[in-house]
Design a protein around this motif. Sequence first.
Motif, PDB file in Angstrom:
ATOM      1  N   ASP A 163     -21.229 -11.716  45.354  1.00  0.00           N
ATOM      2  CA  ASP A 163     -19.884 -12.016  45.848  1.00  0.00           C
ATOM      3  C   ASP A 163     -18.838 -11.157  45.127  1.00  0.00           C
ATOM      4  OD1 ASP A 163     -18.115 -13.576  47.511  1.00  0.00           O
ATOM      5  OD2 ASP A 163     -17.490 -14.623  45.681  1.00  0.00           O
ATOM      6  N   ASP A 164     -18.956 -11.035  43.814  1.00  0.00           N
ATOM      7  CA  ASP A 164     -18.021 -10.215  43.041  1.00  0.00           C
ATOM      8  C   ASP A 164     -18.122  -8.740  43.427  1.00  0.00           C
ATOM      9  OD1 ASP A 164     -17.205 -12.496  41.746  1.00  0.00           O
ATOM     10  OD2 ASP A 164     -18.261 -12.055  39.874  1.00  0.00           O
ATOM     11  N   ARG A 165     -19.336  -8.276  43.651  1.00  0.00           N
ATOM     12  CA  ARG A 165     -19.521  -6.879  44.048  1.00  0.00           C
ATOM     13  C   ARG A 165     -18.932  -6.619  45.425  1.00  0.00           C
ATOM     14  NH1 ARG A 165     -25.078  -5.234  44.131  1.00  0.00           N
ATOM     15  NH2 ARG A 165     -25.663  -7.393  44.360  1.00  0.00           N
ATOM     16  N   LEU A 166     -19.063  -7.579  46.332  1.00  0.00           N
ATOM     17  CA  LEU A 166     -18.486  -7.425  47.671  1.00  0.00           C
ATOM     18  C   LEU A 166     -16.960  -7.413  47.623  1.00  0.00           C
ATOM     19  CD1 LEU A 166     -20.847  -9.665  49.828  1.00  0.00           C
ATOM     20  CD2 LEU A 166     -20.596  -7.189  49.945  1.00  0.00           C
ATOM     21  N   TRP A 167     -16.364  -8.291  46.826  1.00  0.00           N
ATOM     22  CA  TRP A 167     -14.909  -8.290  46.679  1.00  0.00           C
ATOM     23  C   TRP A 167     -14.437  -6.970  46.077  1.00  0.00           C
ATOM     24  CZ3 TRP A 167     -11.249 -10.947  48.844  1.00  0.00           C
ATOM     25  CH2 TRP A 167     -11.485 -12.247  49.289  1.00  0.00           C
TER      26      TRP A 167
ATOM     27  N   VAL B  27      -6.098  -8.290  47.422  1.00  0.00           N
ATOM     28  CA  VAL B  27      -7.427  -8.627  46.891  1.00  0.00           C
ATOM     29  C   VAL B  27      -7.301  -9.023  45.426  1.00  0.00           C
ATOM     30  CG1 VAL B  27      -9.728  -7.738  46.348  1.00  0.00           C
ATOM     31  CG2 VAL B  27      -8.667  -7.183  48.543  1.00  0.00           C
ATOM     32  N   TRP B  28      -6.498  -8.299  44.670  1.00  0.00           N
ATOM     33  CA  TRP B  28      -6.331  -8.629  43.252  1.00  0.00           C
ATOM     34  C   TRP B  28      -5.784 -10.044  43.087  1.00  0.00           C
ATOM     35  CZ3 TRP B  28      -1.856  -9.433  40.187  1.00  0.00           C
ATOM     36  CH2 TRP B  28      -2.122  -9.543  38.826  1.00  0.00           C
ATOM     37  N   PHE B  29      -4.771 -10.415  43.907  1.00  0.00           N
ATOM     38  CA  PHE B  29      -4.219 -11.771  43.823  1.00  0.00           C
ATOM     39  C   PHE B  29      -5.273 -12.826  44.146  1.00  0.00           C
ATOM     40  CE2 PHE B  29       0.190 -10.031  44.186  1.00  0.00           C
ATOM     41  CZ  PHE B  29       0.693 -10.646  43.046  1.00  0.00           C
ATOM     42  N   ILE B  30      -6.164 -12.519  45.066  1.00  0.00           N
ATOM     43  CA  ILE B  30      -7.200 -13.479  45.465  1.00  0.00           C
ATOM     44  C   ILE B  30      -8.248 -13.663  44.368  1.00  0.00           C
ATOM     45  CG2 ILE B  30      -9.120 -13.865  47.075  1.00  0.00           C
ATOM     46  CD1 ILE B  30      -7.357 -12.497  49.233  1.00  0.00           C
ATOM     47  N   VAL B  31      -8.664 -12.570  43.728  1.00  0.00           N
ATOM     48  CA  VAL B  31      -9.811 -12.634  42.809  1.00  0.00           C
ATOM     49  C   VAL B  31      -9.452 -12.619  41.329  1.00  0.00           C
ATOM     50  CG1 VAL B  31     -11.354 -11.567  44.495  1.00  0.00           C
ATOM     51  CG2 VAL B  31     -10.222 -10.141  42.783  1.00  0.00           C
ATOM     52  N   ARG B  32      -8.202 -12.437  40.978  1.00  0.00           N
ATOM     53  CA  ARG B  32      -7.842 -12.220  39.571  1.00  0.00           C
ATOM     54  C   ARG B  32      -8.261 -13.347  38.639  1.00  0.00           C
ATOM     55  NH1 ARG B  32      -1.324 -13.108  39.860  1.00  0.00           N
ATOM     56  NH2 ARG B  32      -1.495 -15.261  40.564  1.00  0.00           N
ATOM     57  N   ASP B  33      -8.306 -14.583  39.111  1.00  0.00           N
ATOM     58  CA  ASP B  33      -8.702 -15.705  38.264  1.00  0.00           C
ATOM     59  C   ASP B  33     -10.183 -16.058  38.388  1.00  0.00           C
ATOM     60  OD1 ASP B  33      -6.092 -16.012  37.311  1.00  0.00           O
ATOM     61  OD2 ASP B  33      -5.537 -17.292  39.010  1.00  0.00           O
ATOM     62  N   ARG B  34     -10.864 -15.453  39.353  1.00  0.00           N
ATOM     63  CA  ARG B  34     -12.269 -15.785  39.601  1.00  0.00           C
ATOM     64  C   ARG B  34     -13.245 -14.749  39.084  1.00  0.00           C
ATOM     65  NH1 ARG B  34     -12.604 -17.315  45.866  1.00  0.00           N
ATOM     66  NH2 ARG B  34     -11.654 -15.269  46.024  1.00  0.00           N
ATOM     67  N   SER B  35     -12.837 -13.483  39.113  1.00  0.00           N
ATOM     68  CA  SER B  35     -13.777 -12.415  38.780  1.00  0.00           C
ATOM     69  C   SER B  35     -13.055 -11.260  38.097  1.00  0.00           C
ATOM     70  CB  SER B  35     -14.458 -11.906  40.057  1.00  0.00           C
ATOM     71  OG  SER B  35     -15.173 -10.716  39.791  1.00  0.00           O
ATOM     72  N   ALA B  36     -13.332 -11.090  36.813  1.00  0.00           N
ATOM     73  CA  ALA B  36     -12.733  -9.972  36.070  1.00  0.00           C
ATOM     74  C   ALA B  36     -13.206  -8.646  36.657  1.00  0.00           C
ATOM     75  CB  ALA B  36     -13.099 -10.072  34.597  1.00  0.00           C
TER      76      ALA B  36
END
Length: 136
Positions: free
Chosen positions: A17-21, A51-60
């Motif tokens: 999931d992190d790689r796809l994001w 994308v950064w706003f979506i993932v910033r707290d979930r995946s460094a």
Amino acid sequence: MNDYQHVPPPPNAVSQDDRLWAAGAHAGAFVAAMITSWFAGIAGAIAALVVWFIVRDRSAFAAEHAKEAFNFNLSMFIYAVASIILVVFTLGIGIIVALPLWIVLGLAWLVFTILAAIKAYDGEMYRYPLTIRLLK
């Protein structure tokens, strides 16, 4: 040479999931910029920022890739605007310099974005060359 704020995780430690994001941040920025035209490529920076706003707290990992995509696309936009200013202020004579610059920037943008998306999907970090890092 790498000046990351944190040590990148080993590729097998990054989830699918992190790689796809992360790959999506690069690909999405490219598609957004292409849809709006290369000179309006600010859309690419905005797409990466979303994308950064979506993932910033979930995946460094994905957040770091999104920031890199944002910085690169914004840099390409700044370079394009600078080249247009060159043409305008030289009363068109600057087109001799600007036209080859546009071709080189366009090719670099395409190649570096593809490389970044592949690296992200493989779970590796990637730093774009020619990038002004405004979002750290």
